[in-house]
Design an enzyme around this catalytic site. Structure first.
Site, PDB file in Angstrom:
ATOM      1  N   LYS A 106       0.844  -1.202   0.000  1.00  0.00           N
ATOM      2  CA  LYS A 106       0.000   0.000   0.000  1.00  0.00           C
ATOM      3  C   LYS A 106       0.876   1.248   0.000  1.00  0.00           C
ATOM      4  O   LYS A 106       0.634   2.188  -0.767  1.00  0.00           O
ATOM      5  CB  LYS A 106      -0.923   0.000   1.232  1.00  0.00           C
ATOM      6  CG  LYS A 106      -2.119  -0.932   1.058  1.00  0.00           C
ATOM      7  CD  LYS A 106      -2.873  -1.168   2.355  1.00  0.00           C
ATOM      8  CE  LYS A 106      -3.932  -2.238   2.121  1.00  0.00           C
ATOM      9  NZ  LYS A 106      -4.508  -2.769   3.362  1.00  0.00           N
ATOM     10  N   GLN A 120      -4.969  -1.368   9.457  1.00  0.00           N
ATOM     11  CA  GLN A 120      -4.855  -2.727   8.911  1.00  0.00           C
ATOM     12  C   GLN A 120      -5.470  -3.738   9.892  1.00  0.00           C
ATOM     13  O   GLN A 120      -5.119  -3.769  11.067  1.00  0.00           O
ATOM     14  CB  GLN A 120      -3.366  -3.048   8.671  1.00  0.00           C
ATOM     15  CG  GLN A 120      -3.118  -4.386   8.000  1.00  0.00           C
ATOM     16  CD  GLN A 120      -3.653  -4.451   6.572  1.00  0.00           C
ATOM     17  OE1 GLN A 120      -3.498  -3.528   5.784  1.00  0.00           O
ATOM     18  NE2 GLN A 120      -4.307  -5.554   6.252  1.00  0.00           N
ATOM     19  N   ASP A 173     -11.446   3.016   3.715  1.00  0.00           N
ATOM     20  CA  ASP A 173     -11.758   1.581   3.652  1.00  0.00           C
ATOM     21  C   ASP A 173     -13.273   1.347   3.644  1.00  0.00           C
ATOM     22  O   ASP A 173     -13.726   0.240   3.352  1.00  0.00           O
ATOM     23  CB  ASP A 173     -11.163   0.870   4.878  1.00  0.00           C
ATOM     24  CG  ASP A 173     -10.111  -0.154   4.506  1.00  0.00           C
ATOM     25  OD1 ASP A 173      -9.975  -0.463   3.304  1.00  0.00           O
ATOM     26  OD2 ASP A 173      -9.427  -0.656   5.428  1.00  0.00           O
TER      27      ASP A 173
END
Ligand code: NAD
Length: 301
Positions: free
Chosen positions: A59, A103, A126
């Site tokens: 990422k 994460q 997200d």
């Protein structure tokens, strides 16, 4: 089933994701010109989970390649929940940060729901915050989870208008199955959500013009379940052992069988997988425009 020849078109998610990342990079550059600052993504990693470390590294790398700023926060596995929440609040307040990604999974002593609820909804690239799940459900602009949005992009690229098509989503997770179903409903598909308690799953799948498999069970969906000509999107990523003592990645769909029946199918790897980070970057550059109050043309990306 007897296998004769491959008929399905292969949906190349790797190539699509490359194109999307190039479009994101161009838009990030024009954002910088218009705003005088660089769009930024902050990623928080708690602990040393090896798969998560690889994701976070990729990422960060792809964020920089797209011309955006990457802020990585790596915390030890025993970090207190309060410290993670404090970091998220600090990132919420930081004007250089447009998107925040924590994460998952987090270590067991940290409440994931609490952490996600602390992310400012307008930086939640997200799309996991309940505000964004609600916005998706009622059709308001927000942030949509990256993997299902990537699946939708591949479907629309392949099929164009999805209106009236029968879609079956296998799996009902908050990260993939449920938002996928909402997205397909918003495209006017007739949507069935199948899950571990669904009866006669092969018959349910056989009705579908679009099958999205997000289960996490290697090669569970058989070729005989697929309606001829259907479009098959395989989200599953499963590592299995080969007879030679090695390992390889397979999806939730028996690719060899399904490729003889489907009209089009995503491979594993190289299908849905590469889309997730590309869509994350897309969501981040969209967030940058919204946070800066700069218009981004509908459908620009
Ligand atoms: P999950 O474990 O949260 O959910 C799995 C779902 O499958 C559940 O809703 C369950 O009801 C359903 N299910 C389980 N057994 C079933 C059965 N026998 N029949 C029908 N349904 C069944 O998983 P998830 O997070 O949604 O991920 C699913 C898969 O997608 C995994 O393989 C994961 O690795 C993969 N994944 C890939 C990406 C990506 O490509 N970037 C992103 C997220 C998840």
């Amino acid at each position: 089933m007897t296998i004769t020849s491959t008929s399905a078109a292969v949906i190349d998610g790797k190539a699509f994701a490359e194109g999307l990342r190039a479009r994101v990079a161009a838009i990030a550059a024009s954002f910088e010109q218009a705003s005088g600052r660089t769009a930024g993504l902050a990623v928080v990693l708690v602990g040393e989970d090896p798969a998560s470390q690889v994701y976070v590294r990729n990422k960060g790398k792809q964020t920089l390649e797209a011309g955006m700023a990457s802020f990585e926060h790596k915390l030890p596995a025993d970090t207190a929940e309060a410290d993670v929440l404090a970091l998220v609040q600090q990132l919420n307040a930081d004007p250089a940060v447009d998107g925040i990604l924590v994460q998952l999974p987090l270590p067991a002593h940290i409440d994931e729901d609490k952490v996600i609820a602390t992310i400012a909804p307008d930086k939640d690239v997200d799309g996991f915050h309940v505000i964004n799940a609600g916005r998706l459900a009622v059709g308001q602009a927000g942030y949509v989870p990256c993997t299902p949005l990537g699946c939708l992009m591949l479907l629309k690229d392949r099929l164009g208008d999805l209106s009236g098509l029968d879609a079956v989503v296998i799996g009902r997770s908050n990260i993939v199955g449920k938002p996928m179903a909402q997205l397909l409903l918003a495209e006017s598909c007739t949507v069935t959500v199948a899950h571990s308690r669904t009866k006669n799953l092969p018959d349910v799948v056989r009705r579908a013009d679009i099958v999205v498999a997000a289960v996490g069970r290697p090669e569970m969906v058989k070729g005989s379940w697929i309606k001829p000509g259907a479009t098959v999107i395989d989200v599953g990523i499963n590592r299995i052992s080969t007879p030679e003592g090695k390992t390889r990645l397979v999806g939730d769909v028996d690719y060899v069988e399904a490729a003889h029946v489907a009209g089009a199918i995503t491979p594993v790897p190289g299908g849905v997988g590469p889309m997730t980070i590309a869509v994350l970057l897309r969501n981040t550059v969209v967030a940058a425009h919204r946070n800066a109050g700069i218009a981004l043309a509908e459908g620009a990306i």
